[in-house]
Design an enzyme around this catalytic site. Structure first.
Site, PDB file in Angstrom:
ATOM      1  N   SER A 132       0.967  -1.229  -0.154  1.00 46.30           N
ATOM      2  CA  SER A 132       0.082   0.097  -0.050  1.00 46.30           C
ATOM      3  C   SER A 132       0.950   1.168  -0.029  1.00 46.30           C
ATOM      4  O   SER A 132       1.609   1.309  -0.953  1.00 46.30           O
ATOM      5  CB  SER A 132      -0.889  -0.048   1.205  1.00 46.30           C
ATOM      6  OG  SER A 132      -1.969   0.853   1.056  1.00 46.30           O
ATOM      7  N   GLU A 159      -2.084  -2.574  -8.007  1.00 47.25           N
ATOM      8  CA  GLU A 159      -3.366  -2.830  -7.227  1.00 47.25           C
ATOM      9  C   GLU A 159      -3.746  -1.547  -6.655  1.00 47.25           C
ATOM     10  O   GLU A 159      -3.078  -0.472  -6.544  1.00 47.25           O
ATOM     11  CB  GLU A 159      -3.143  -3.655  -6.112  1.00 47.25           C
ATOM     12  CG  GLU A 159      -2.062  -3.534  -4.964  1.00 47.25           C
ATOM     13  CD  GLU A 159      -2.607  -2.533  -3.982  1.00 47.25           C
ATOM     14  OE1 GLU A 159      -3.951  -2.742  -3.638  1.00 47.25           O
ATOM     15  OE2 GLU A 159      -2.077  -1.587  -3.511  1.00 47.25           O
ATOM     16  N   HIS A 170      -5.155  -5.440  -1.330  1.00 47.39           N
ATOM     17  CA  HIS A 170      -6.091  -5.164   0.084  1.00 47.39           C
ATOM     18  C   HIS A 170      -7.119  -6.421   0.250  1.00 47.39           C
ATOM     19  O   HIS A 170      -8.267  -6.081   0.648  1.00 47.39           O
ATOM     20  CB  HIS A 170      -6.683  -3.582  -0.012  1.00 47.39           C
ATOM     21  CG  HIS A 170      -5.797  -2.688   0.090  1.00 47.39           C
ATOM     22  ND1 HIS A 170      -4.899  -2.314  -1.068  1.00 47.39           N
ATOM     23  CD2 HIS A 170      -5.386  -1.872   1.188  1.00 47.39           C
ATOM     24  CE1 HIS A 170      -4.229  -1.330  -0.592  1.00 47.39           C
ATOM     25  NE2 HIS A 170      -4.337  -0.918   0.700  1.00 47.39           N
TER      26      HIS A 170
END
Length: 338
Positions: free
Chosen positions: A144, A238, A308
């Site tokens: 992330s 992502e 996630h």
């Protein structure tokens, strides 16, 4: 002062100078010339330091991180400022930077594990002592917001980083299998298969160095000098909570700024909560991805197990891999850790 007409007027009288210069308008030189550095692999009993370089963490997240890493057979040390808080960040830039530097400097620390992502890592990039990092190469793992650190450190030092589970994550059997294969065993020859959700968007095989991470962070890095050139790379991407119009804009930015259009292959992870809301005038997420990527005519997988989601494989930034989109498989062609 209006710079553009001024520059144009100068250029009229200096055509010969500009004709022989290396200036290129609207391009970003993201060539990385540093030699690839691989960190040492871990052994049971090694000490890892937990840091929070992005968003703030609470005791529950710290305790879960310690539990997860101790279950892997590791000893855990907490960075001095890991509990610090400043709004949406885990302390001031100086505190978070000090923890990062101290973890690389500490001779007892064999790996640096991020408790969570969040926000704020990109603020640290101009402040990092990349010479210190290069002289003390260690495993750095997270995902992330940690995308900023992994990409900048690879760009500036050549150090391979691991896009894998943060400390405060659900360490499922799947997650442990894939993190263990790299942090303890090196990773060469290790294969990761797609799940029942994985879709082949474009058939074929490709090889190249692996680069990527969270789409929002990759777009934020574009043109900063902390990004990487995607030409001839296998790019993994992502995101979470970004609607199709924003995904479109960010992919377009990567095509234009980072040579995504010249990548060898693309691995798309989970894009959680990225479909349009009810009543939105929008393409669907899958339509958007196809619209922005299928014209590249390279192998592409979608909904590969990273992002996630509960299942999160570990992907090393900067090593050679093979993408077999037809068989929904990724294979590491070399060790990520030594």
């Amino acid at each position: 002062m209006k710079r553009r007409p001024f520059i144009k007027s100068i250029a009229i009288g200096t055509t010969a100078i500009f004709a022989t210069s290396n200036l290129k308008a609207n391009t970003t030189n993201t060539d990385r010339k540093e030699k690839t550095i691989k960190p040492e692999r871990l052994t049971k009993g090694d000490t890892v330091t937990l840091i929070a370089p992005g968003g703030p963490v609470n005791d529950e997240k710290i305790e879960l991180s310690v539990k997860n890493l101790e279950a892997l057979g590791l000893k855990v040390k907490l960075a001095k400022n890991v509990r610090a808080k400043r709004g949406y960040m885990a302390g001031t830039d100086a505190q978070r930077l000090a923890d990062l530097h101290n973890a690389f400097r500490d001779t007892d620390t064999k790996a640096i594990w991020c408790v969570r992502g969040g926000d704020g890592c990109n603020r640290l990039l101009p402040l990092i002592d990349y010479g210190l990092v290069k002289e003390n190469p260690k495993i750095l793992i997270g995902f992330s917001d940690i995308t900023a650190l992994l990409n900048a450190i690879y760009r500036k030092t050549g150090l391979v980083g691991l896009h894998g589970p943060i400390g405060a994550w659900d360490f499922t059997d799947f997650n442990k299998e894939h993190v263990n294969a790299i942090v303890f065993d090196g990773g060469a020859g290790h294969s990761i298969d797609g799940t029942e959700k994985t879709i082949t968007l474009a058939e074929g095989k490709a090889t190249g160095k692996l680069i990527g991470g969270n789409l929002s962070l990759l777009a934020a890095l574009a043109g900063t000098g902390y990004d990487n050139d995607f030409k001839d790379k296998i790019v993994f991407i992502e995101d979470v909570g970004e609607k199709p119009r924003k995904v479109d804009r960010m992919l377009t930015q990567l095509r234009q700024a980072n040579n995504l259009k010249k990548a060898s292959g693309i691995i798309l992870g989970e894009f959680a909560d990225c479909n349009p809301g009810e009543g939105d005038v929008s393409l669907s997420l899958i339509e958007t991805l196809k619209d922005r990527l299928l014209d590249l005519n390279i192998p592409i997988l979608y909904d590969f197990p990273f992002g996630h989601d509960n299942n999160l494989c570990t992907l090393p930034v900067g090593i050679e891999i093979e993408l077999d989109a037809s068989n929904k498989r990724v294979t590491l062609k070399e060790n990520a850790t030594l």
